[in-house]
Scaffold this active site. Structure first.
Site, PDB file in Angstrom:
ATOM      1  N   HIS A 316       0.827  -1.209   0.000  1.00  0.00           N
ATOM      2  CA  HIS A 316       0.000   0.000   0.000  1.00  0.00           C
ATOM      3  C   HIS A 316       0.859   1.257   0.000  1.00  0.00           C
ATOM      4  O   HIS A 316       0.410   2.317  -0.462  1.00  0.00           O
ATOM      5  CB  HIS A 316      -0.934   0.021   1.207  1.00  0.00           C
ATOM      6  CG  HIS A 316      -1.948   1.114   1.143  1.00  0.00           C
ATOM      7  ND1 HIS A 316      -3.023   1.100   0.275  1.00  0.00           N
ATOM      8  CD2 HIS A 316      -2.046   2.287   1.828  1.00  0.00           C
ATOM      9  CE1 HIS A 316      -3.731   2.199   0.423  1.00  0.00           C
ATOM     10  NE2 HIS A 316      -3.167   2.940   1.355  1.00  0.00           N
ATOM     11  N   ARG A 319       1.152   2.897  -3.374  1.00  0.00           N
ATOM     12  CA  ARG A 319       0.090   3.863  -3.709  1.00  0.00           C
ATOM     13  C   ARG A 319       0.376   5.196  -3.029  1.00  0.00           C
ATOM     14  O   ARG A 319       0.231   6.260  -3.639  1.00  0.00           O
ATOM     15  CB  ARG A 319      -1.274   3.318  -3.282  1.00  0.00           C
ATOM     16  CG  ARG A 319      -2.410   4.346  -3.320  1.00  0.00           C
ATOM     17  CD  ARG A 319      -3.726   3.686  -2.965  1.00  0.00           C
ATOM     18  NE  ARG A 319      -4.745   4.638  -2.543  1.00  0.00           N
ATOM     19  CZ  ARG A 319      -5.554   5.309  -3.365  1.00  0.00           C
ATOM     20  NH1 ARG A 319      -5.440   5.161  -4.666  1.00  0.00           N
ATOM     21  NH2 ARG A 319      -6.482   6.132  -2.895  1.00  0.00           N
ATOM     22  N   HIS A 342     -10.697   9.713  -4.736  1.00  0.00           N
ATOM     23  CA  HIS A 342     -11.203  10.154  -3.442  1.00  0.00           C
ATOM     24  C   HIS A 342     -12.458  11.000  -3.633  1.00  0.00           C
ATOM     25  O   HIS A 342     -12.542  11.800  -4.564  1.00  0.00           O
ATOM     26  CB  HIS A 342     -10.147  10.985  -2.708  1.00  0.00           C
ATOM     27  CG  HIS A 342      -9.014  10.166  -2.186  1.00  0.00           C
ATOM     28  ND1 HIS A 342      -7.758  10.682  -1.988  1.00  0.00           N
ATOM     29  CD2 HIS A 342      -8.947   8.859  -1.823  1.00  0.00           C
ATOM     30  CE1 HIS A 342      -6.962   9.729  -1.519  1.00  0.00           C
ATOM     31  NE2 HIS A 342      -7.669   8.622  -1.422  1.00  0.00           N
ATOM     32  N   TYR A 351      -1.740  13.800   1.285  1.00  0.00           N
ATOM     33  CA  TYR A 351      -0.572  13.682   0.423  1.00  0.00           C
ATOM     34  C   TYR A 351       0.076  15.034   0.129  1.00  0.00           C
ATOM     35  O   TYR A 351       1.120  15.091  -0.502  1.00  0.00           O
ATOM     36  CB  TYR A 351      -0.960  13.002  -0.897  1.00  0.00           C
ATOM     37  CG  TYR A 351      -1.524  11.629  -0.672  1.00  0.00           C
ATOM     38  CD1 TYR A 351      -0.720  10.604  -0.190  1.00  0.00           C
ATOM     39  CD2 TYR A 351      -2.865  11.357  -0.911  1.00  0.00           C
ATOM     40  CE1 TYR A 351      -1.237   9.342   0.035  1.00  0.00           C
ATOM     41  CE2 TYR A 351      -3.386  10.095  -0.688  1.00  0.00           C
ATOM     42  CZ  TYR A 351      -2.570   9.099  -0.209  1.00  0.00           C
ATOM     43  OH  TYR A 351      -3.086   7.845   0.020  1.00  0.00           O
TER      44      TYR A 351
END
Length: 388
Positions: A316, A319, A342, A351
């Site tokens: 993960h 990503r 999202h 992020y």
């Protein structure tokens, strides 16, 4: 007014009914708003006690705060399972969350299962939560358990079984995720080279396109347009935790169905994967040609990170890496939301923290502009460079 009927002494009043039983005790009942007669949960020693109970019920009904005593005696465990069943039937929750709730009910909420709904007070919940945190369960599982408890008790409030939810612990259902590492492009290359060749494209797409593991497993060959450099995310492969059941389903939100632009430098690797390893339909398959399972990729990734000494990364994290690298190129929150699928700003905002420091660079550039008065001397933005 009292009279005898069939050897029993009967009494009737303006609201409700009182009936003397052969035992000598009194039973009170009333017709509720739903038109169904509701008996008192207990019998009474005297008719006066029965009348007092009916008076309280009548007053509560007039204020809209009456609770169904008999229904509220249902245990939390039985009611919770009924709420889960109906939530799945109405598609308010998915089978994976249903499975998680049942597991947490068994492992972390056993002390609450036999407690009547009416007896679940805020103190009871606080003591359970503190005890659970001291136990062997992880913080994530305890937070999930609390969210499930809150969901069930909120349902009980809406259905008139309790007046107020006992779940009053602030942020108990929230777990702040630990800061995840971001791989450098060179580290991504090292992991790709170390992993089993048939899974190299999966790591590349996760790292440079930001797809989730379930989205990778749900991809069809037809979802990949190498000419247009686009991957279409249409399905998510869901695997249950405590059974071998796995199936494709739509993403959680419409935002999850999306096109994702493929960085040109990984197109050759994806083309090679399609030619050598893809199935007739699915882009990623196991060695036997069956739909790829998440644990298969996980085990392959674990072996790759051990070979490279990059044990700090999970699949993960690829990503997370791709998302952070996209932010570093100058992607806006709206850009990230679209690329990552999202539906809320909060999910994409995590992020952006890695590029917050660029404000200092902006300040330096502004000073340079003030000094020279020549905006053409400033570095071009990513967009301007592409247009040029």
């Amino acid at each position: 007014m009292e009279w005898r009927k069939g050897g029993l002494l009967m009494a009737r009043r303006a609201f409700g009914k009182i009936r003397k039983l052969p035992s000598g005790k009194y039973q009170a009942s009333y017709v509720g708003p739903d038109g169904v007669r509701q008996p008192a949960p207990d019998t009474f020693r005297t008719s006066t006690d029965a009348r007092r109970w009916l008076t309280r019920v009548e007053a509560d009904l007039s204020r809209g705060v009456h609770l169904d005593d008999r229904a509220a005696r249902e245990t939390f465990g039985d009611y919770a399972l009924a709420v889960l069943r109906d939530a799945v039937a109405t598609e308010k929750i998915g089978p994976r969350w249903e499975e998680t709730c049942k597991r947490n009910l068994r492992l972390h909420m056993a002390s609450l299962k036999d407690v009547p709904l009416r007896a679940l007070s805020a103190t009871t919940v606080r003591e359970w939560y503190a005890s659970a945190l001291r136990g062997k369960g992880g913080k994530t599982s305890i937070a999930q358990s609390y969210r499930f408890l809150r969901m069930v008790m909120n349902t009980a409030v809406r259905e008139g079984l309790i007046l107020r939810s006992p779940c009053q612990i602030k942020s108990a259902g929230v777990v702040k995720p630990a800061e995840r590492p971001v791989a450098t492009p060179a580290e991504v290359v090292a992991l790709v080279e170390a992993i089993t060749p048939r899974y190299r494209a999966a790591v590349l797409i996760a790292a440079w396109c930001g797809l989730r593991r379930g989205e990778l497993a749900g991809l069809r060959v037809s979802d990949v347009d190498l000419t247009g450099h686009t991957i279409w995310v249409r399905k998510n492969r869901l695997e249950l935790l405590e059974s071998p059941v796995a199936f494709d389903k739509d993403p959680k939100s419409e935002a999850g169905k999306r096109p994702v632009a493929i960085p040109p430098h990984i197109v050759p690797a994806i083309r090679e994967h399609i030619e050598r390893y893809a199935g007739p339909d699915r882009l990623f398959v196991s060695r036997d040609g069956s739909a790829l399972r998440g644990n298969t990729v996980y085990q392959a990734f674990v072996r790759a990170r051990k070979k490279t000494g990059l044990d700090q990364f999970t699949m993960h994290d690829m990503r997370h890496t791709g998302s952070t690298l996209a932010a570093q190129t100058g992607a806006t929150l709206a850009d990230l939301m679209k690329r990552l699928g999202h539906s809320t700003l909060a999910a994409a905002r995590r992020y952006m923290h890695t590029v917050d420091g660029r404000d200092q660079e902006i300040a330096k550039r502004l000073s340079e502009l003030a000094r020279t008065g020549d905006s053409s001397a400033l570095p071009k933005t990513a967009t301007e460079q592409e247009e040029g």
